[in-house]
Every structure is written in structure tokens, then in C-alpha cells.
Design a protein around this motif. Structure first.
Motif, PDB file in Angstrom:
ATOM      1  N   ASN A  44       0.801  -1.230   0.000  1.00 16.66           N
ATOM      2  CA  ASN A  44       0.000   0.000   0.000  1.00 16.66           C
ATOM      3  C   ASN A  44       0.829   1.272   0.000  1.00 16.66           C
ATOM      4  O   ASN A  44       0.274   2.362   0.007  1.00 16.66           O
ATOM      5  CB  ASN A  44      -1.004  -0.016   1.157  1.00 16.66           C
ATOM      6  N   LEU A  47       1.981   0.888  -4.379  1.00 24.51           N
ATOM      7  CA  LEU A  47       0.934   1.177  -5.381  1.00 24.51           C
ATOM      8  C   LEU A  47       0.759   2.686  -5.608  1.00 24.51           C
ATOM      9  O   LEU A  47       0.815   3.133  -6.771  1.00 24.51           O
ATOM     10  CB  LEU A  47      -0.376   0.500  -4.983  1.00 24.51           C
ATOM     11  N   ALA A 114      -6.178   0.132  -6.822  1.00 30.86           N
ATOM     12  CA  ALA A 114      -5.219   1.247  -6.785  1.00 30.86           C
ATOM     13  C   ALA A 114      -5.085   1.933  -8.139  1.00 30.86           C
ATOM     14  O   ALA A 114      -4.454   2.977  -8.254  1.00 30.86           O
ATOM     15  CB  ALA A 114      -3.860   0.739  -6.327  1.00 30.86           C
ATOM     16  N   PHE A 181     -14.351  12.341   4.681  1.00 29.19           N
ATOM     17  CA  PHE A 181     -13.851  11.187   5.435  1.00 29.19           C
ATOM     18  C   PHE A 181     -12.369  11.054   5.097  1.00 29.19           C
ATOM     19  O   PHE A 181     -11.977  11.285   3.955  1.00 29.19           O
ATOM     20  CB  PHE A 181     -14.604   9.907   5.014  1.00 29.19           C
ATOM     21  N   PRO A 182     -11.512  10.726   6.036  1.00 25.47           N
ATOM     22  CA  PRO A 182     -10.072  10.648   5.736  1.00 25.47           C
ATOM     23  C   PRO A 182      -9.736   9.427   4.879  1.00 25.47           C
ATOM     24  O   PRO A 182      -9.162   8.446   5.344  1.00 25.47           O
ATOM     25  CB  PRO A 182      -9.417  10.569   7.113  1.00 25.47           C
ATOM     26  N   VAL A 184      -7.810   7.130   2.428  1.00 25.80           N
ATOM     27  CA  VAL A 184      -6.393   6.936   2.094  1.00 25.80           C
ATOM     28  C   VAL A 184      -6.160   7.246   0.619  1.00 25.80           C
ATOM     29  O   VAL A 184      -5.331   8.088   0.258  1.00 25.80           O
ATOM     30  CB  VAL A 184      -5.954   5.489   2.415  1.00 25.80           C
ATOM     31  N   GLU A 209      -2.244   7.531   7.384  1.00 23.25           N
ATOM     32  CA  GLU A 209      -1.534   6.240   7.340  1.00 23.25           C
ATOM     33  C   GLU A 209      -0.049   6.423   7.035  1.00 23.25           C
ATOM     34  O   GLU A 209       0.322   7.326   6.265  1.00 23.25           O
ATOM     35  CB  GLU A 209      -2.193   5.321   6.319  1.00 23.25           C
ATOM     36  N   THR A 325      -8.191  -1.566   9.763  1.00 21.67           N
ATOM     37  CA  THR A 325      -9.158  -2.506   9.185  1.00 21.67           C
ATOM     38  C   THR A 325      -8.447  -3.675   8.499  1.00 21.67           C
ATOM     39  O   THR A 325      -8.973  -4.793   8.462  1.00 21.67           O
ATOM     40  CB  THR A 325     -10.078  -1.779   8.180  1.00 21.67           C
ATOM     41  N   VAL A 348     -14.648   0.918   9.074  1.00 15.71           N
ATOM     42  CA  VAL A 348     -14.106   1.490   7.839  1.00 15.71           C
ATOM     43  C   VAL A 348     -14.819   0.959   6.593  1.00 15.71           C
ATOM     44  O   VAL A 348     -15.223   1.718   5.726  1.00 15.71           O
ATOM     45  CB  VAL A 348     -12.579   1.241   7.757  1.00 15.71           C
ATOM     46  N   LEU A 391      -8.364 -10.367   0.217  1.00 14.99           N
ATOM     47  CA  LEU A 391      -6.945 -10.532   0.544  1.00 14.99           C
ATOM     48  C   LEU A 391      -6.683 -10.834   2.014  1.00 14.99           C
ATOM     49  O   LEU A 391      -6.046 -11.834   2.371  1.00 14.99           O
ATOM     50  CB  LEU A 391      -6.272  -9.235   0.107  1.00 14.99           C
ATOM     51  N   ARG A 392      -7.236 -10.043   2.914  1.00 14.04           N
ATOM     52  CA  ARG A 392      -6.927 -10.215   4.332  1.00 14.04           C
ATOM     53  C   ARG A 392      -7.734 -11.378   4.917  1.00 14.04           C
ATOM     54  O   ARG A 392      -7.239 -12.068   5.815  1.00 14.04           O
ATOM     55  CB  ARG A 392      -7.198  -8.929   5.114  1.00 14.04           C
TER      56      ARG A 392
END
Ligand code: EPZ
Length: 440
Positions: A44, A47, A114, A181-182, A184, A209, A325, A348, A391-392
Motif C-alpha cells: 500500500n 501502489l 489502486a 472522510f479521511p 487513504v 496512514e 481494518t 471502515v 486478501l486479508r
């Protein structure tokens, strides 16, 4: 594709005839993890930085390279812009000297979320961009309204038609943007766009981040003037041109956190080389509540766990610096085998509990309602056939398999390969019994 069996809101099992052609991970559980492991470059961070290369005229060398599906898909997108890339084991070389603007089609953008990070740099460099809607994991609708809204605030004209975004940046000017909203990605894309806009752009309510700080450091190494990443406001003073150079990308804090949680789940004693405390402060703080022994060094973290851990009563995911998250599914596995009850809240993304139904097949006791999961720890998990849906979640099923009694088979390994390089080899080095099987 046979069908998407949508058994309930949180479970989408992708069954396809391809499944028999795909790879699977066969995991035999019950072993503790021991040894030292080095964390590669952060997906992250790579990308957005690869997207940021569009701003630069020259040759760029990115160190700490990592071989991931998402990054390979991003290289394919750069190729459509006539950007040359080549790599060796741990370096990625990017040459933008013959860059040409081009429409980025959905065949490319569907494979990697991305791809949307390219919007800002293309607008800044060429004043025009045409890009198909991005894809991504099944963790939520993944809208891009915050990206597009920010570009409109800075004067871009945006038309959304037939699955494409047509952006005219002729009237783009430096200015002030405040995000609802923050986000990324929106923070990164607009920060990159501002690098070539004359004057000062101020971004407020930004994401903080560590990957955004890394992006700032990369952009400045290539001649930009960006400051404030990681804080409440990012300021960008535009420059006329950016050049090439080389940059060492930060280690992957989510891969590092996954190793730490794996050892907390399975027991053992590992050193994660490249685990940086400031990037994982929330995780380390929670793990210390569970009776893990943690030793922190400048650029590594050691974790020892030699007993069943106690549950953490409540955990909420929120933007950095709070609990990420991207570690929520892995933490769910730890809570599923800890003693006690945990209330897990996902703030999130709207659909990031898909792994719960797969863990229940392995004997976990989890009740999910909307964005809350009630996890009651059990003494044992049992191996089963389980399906990664993102992925996670996929990485979390591997961790559950490492703990479970007997064999677990993790399907849809391509999701895991998006963010973990050769996961089976890395965990085997730590003592796990895990192998990748190809079904011809
Ligand atoms: C980045 O995704 C990461 N991906 C994600 O990692 C990570 O989970 C996420 O940030 C949050 O930390 C990359 O960096 C490539 P967001 P991004 O914009 O930028 C909503 C992984 O596993 N939103 O911060 O897409 C959105 O729906 C991946 O490595 C809007 O509403 O995340 C979500 O609910 C998964 N409108 C929330 O904001 C927008 O325009 C956070 O999204 C953009 C986002």
C-alpha cells in the motif's frame, strides 16, 4: 464462472469451475512458530508511489520491491501509458521518459483498486484523464466520490459515463480541499495531483496512514514540495517539473502485523525484522493486553506466546493511528481461540466480516450483525475446506489453519497472492506445515 453463491450478506463464496484449475493452500495445524522473518516492501506504499511515477520525467529505482499480484497488475497499467518497467529480486525500475497519456480500460482497473490513484497524476501531467471504474476486494462498495469531489473542488470537470470517468483538468488550480472522510486513496491521489499545480494546495481531514508519509517522502525525493503527511493538514507547493531518482519503500506494516498475530494465535517465539512500532502501535498495545510478551527494537519486534491468550473485550477499526481494518480479520482469528469474549466493530468498510462464516466452518463461535461481530473464544478449531473472499480474509484463513486440528484447505489463493509474497514459503520458514497445491 459458475455463480456467486450469496448465502448471506457477509458471505459470498465464489465457486467456479476454475476452482479445480486454481491453486490451494494445504495447512496442517498445531505447530508453534519460531525464528526470524524479514518484511518486504509495503504493497500500500508501492501502489501509490508507482502511480506517482507518472508525475516524474526520468528513471526511478524503487528498492525493497515485493512480488505481488496487485503490483504486477499496476505494472501492466503503467505499460499502457508507455512507461517501461523491469525488476530484479528486490528492485523495481520505472522509466517514464516516453510516457504517453492513454485511456485506462476496465480490463486493467477491475484487477486492482489502486488504479484510481493514477487519476491525480494524469490530470496534473496531461490535464486530462480517462479511466474505468476501479475494481478491488469484496469488502464494500468502494466508491470514489471523495476522489472526484476533490478534483472538482480544484476546478476539474468530471463526467461519469458507461463505466468510465472522463476528467478535464484544463482549469485545475491549487486550492483548499477538505475531505468528508479521511480516505487513504483520495488523500494520495489529490496530494499527487497538487504537486504540479502552481501555488499552494492545502488538504484537510486527510488520512494519516504511514504509507502516505512514505508517498510524501518519495514525491519530495523526486523534486516535489509536500509537507504535513501523517498530520491533520497536508500542504503542497506546486513545482513545474519532477525528475527521477531512487527511493527505498517502507516495510509492509500489515504483513508484519499478520506475522505477530499468527504467533499470538499459534504460540511460539518470533522476531519480525521490519516491524516498526510507530506503524503498529495500536496492534502492539492490544497484544500486550492478551499476555503476549513483546520486545520492541528500532526496526524489529519480538513476540513470545506460550499459553492460551485472554480475549480483548472490545476492538474497533478506525483510520490510522487506531486499529487498522486490514488487520481486523487476522485479529478475529486470535479472538476466536482466546479465552473470553470480544466485541469486534468494523467502522471502515461495510462488508469486511466475510471471513466469519468460513471460520465458523472450522468451529469458531462468531455472531455477526451489520458492522459488529461477537466472538466467543473456543478451545479448538478444526481443519476444513474454506474459501478466501478477499486478501486479508484469505491470510486469516491461513492463520486459522495453522492453529486448527488436522488439515485445512484454503481456496481462492489468488486473493492472498495480491498482498502476500509466497505466503506458504514464509510461514514454512517459521515452522508451519503448509504447502501450495496446484490442481491440474
Ligand atoms: C486503502 O484503500 C488500502 N488500499 C486498503 O487496503 C485499506 O483497507 C484502506 O485504504 C483503509 O486503510 C490501498 O492502499 C491500495 P479508503 P482505499 O479510501 O484507499 C470510503 C488491503 O487489504 N470511501 O480509505 O480504497 C470507502 O468506501 C486494502 O491492502 C468513500 O466513501 O480506502 C471506505 O468505506 C483493502 N468514497 C472508507 O472510505 C471514496 O471516494 C475507507 O476507504 C473513497 C473511500
Amino acid at each position: 464462472m459458475l455463480s456467486n453463491l450469496n448465502t448471506n450478506k457477509h458471505t459470498k463464496i465464489l465457486c467456479s469451475y476454475n476452482d479445480f484449475m486454481e491453486e490451494k493452500l494445504l495447512v496442517y495445524g498445531g505447530r508453534k512458530l519460531h525464528g526470524s522473518v524479514k518484511v518486504d516492501g509495503a504493497k500500500n506504499a508501492f501502489l501509490p508511489i508507482m502511480a506517482g511515477c507518472v508525475l516524474c520525467d526520468g528513471e526511478i529505482e524503487l528498492e525493497n520491491f515485493v512480488h505481488l499480484l496487485d503490483i504486477e497488475n499496476m505494472r501492466e497499467i503503467l505499460k499502457t501509458l508507455n512507461i517501461k518497467t523491469h525488476s530484479n529480486d528486490r528492485q523495481l525500475y520505472i522509466d517514464t521518459r516516453e510516457i504517453q497519456n492513454a485511456k485506462i480500460t476496465h480490463e486493467r482497473t477491475q484487477k486492482v483498486r489502486a488504479s484510481i490513484f493514477l487519476l491525480g497524476p494524469l490530470l496534473a501531467r496531461f490535464k486530462r484523464a480517462v479511466i474505468a471504474y476501479p475494481g478491488g476486494c469484496n469488502i464494500g462498495s468502494r466508491p470514489i466520490d471523495l476522489h472526484l469531489g476533490a478534483f472538482k473542488t480544484l476546478g476539474a470537470k468530471v463526467l461519469e459515463r458507461h463505466g468510465y470517468i472522463f476528467c478535464d483538468g484544463t482549469n485545475l488550480k491549487a486550492g483548499n480541499v477538505i475531505f468528508d472522510f479521511p480516505s487513504v486513496g483520495a488523500t494520495e491521489s489529490v496530494m499527487m495531483c497538487a504537486c504540479l499545480l502552481e501555488g499552494e494546495t492545502v488538504l484537510k481531514n486527510v488520512a494519516k496512514e504511514p504509507e502516505i508519509v512514505d508517498l510524501q517522502n518519495f514525491l519530495n525525493a523526486m523534486g516535489a514540495h509536500v509537507s504535513g503527511a501523517g498530520e491533520d493538514e497536508i500542504r503542497v507547493v506546486g513545482v513545474k517539473k519532477m525528475h527521477g531518482g531512487n527511493f527505498h519503500v517502507m516495510p509492509d506494516r500489515i504483513v508484519a502485523g499478520t506475522y505477530l498475530l499468527a504467533t499470538a494465535i499459534c504460540g511460539g517465539d518470533i522476531v519480525v525484522d521490519g516491524a516498526i512500532l510507530k506503524d503498529n502501535e495500536s496492534l502492539v498495545s492490544f497484544l500486550k493486553q492478551t499476555a503476549c510478551q513483546i520486545e520492541v527494537f528500532d526496526d524489529k519486534i519480538r513476540l513470545k506466546a506460550d499459553q492460551r491468550l485472554c480475549a480483548i473485550p472490545k476492538i474497533e477499526t478506525r483510520p490510522f493511528p487506531f486499529f487498522p481494518t486490514d488487520l481486523q480479520s487476522q485479529m478475529m482469528v486470535l479472538q476466536a481461540v482466546s479465552s473470553g469474549v470480544c466485541l469486534l466493530q468494523e467502522n471502515v468498510f461495510e462488508n469486511r466480516f466475510a471471513v466469519a462464516s468460513e471460520l465458523k466452518k472450522m468451529g469458531a463461535d462468531i455472531v455477526v450483525k451489520d458492522r459488529t461481530a461477537l466472538v466467543r473464544g473456543v478451545e479448538k478449531l478444526y481443519g476444513a475446506d474454506v474459501f478466501a473472499s478477499d486478501l486479508r480474509a484469505g491470510a486469516s484463513l491461513v492463520l486459522a489453519g495453522l492453529k486448527a486440528e488436522g488439515y485445512a484447505t484454503v481456496h481462492n489463493v489468488h486473493y492472498i497472492d495480491r498482498g502476500y509474497e509466497k505466503i506458504e514459503e514464509r510461514y514454512k520458514l517459521l515452522g508451519a506445515d503448509i504447502k501450495r497445491i496446484k490442481i491440474e
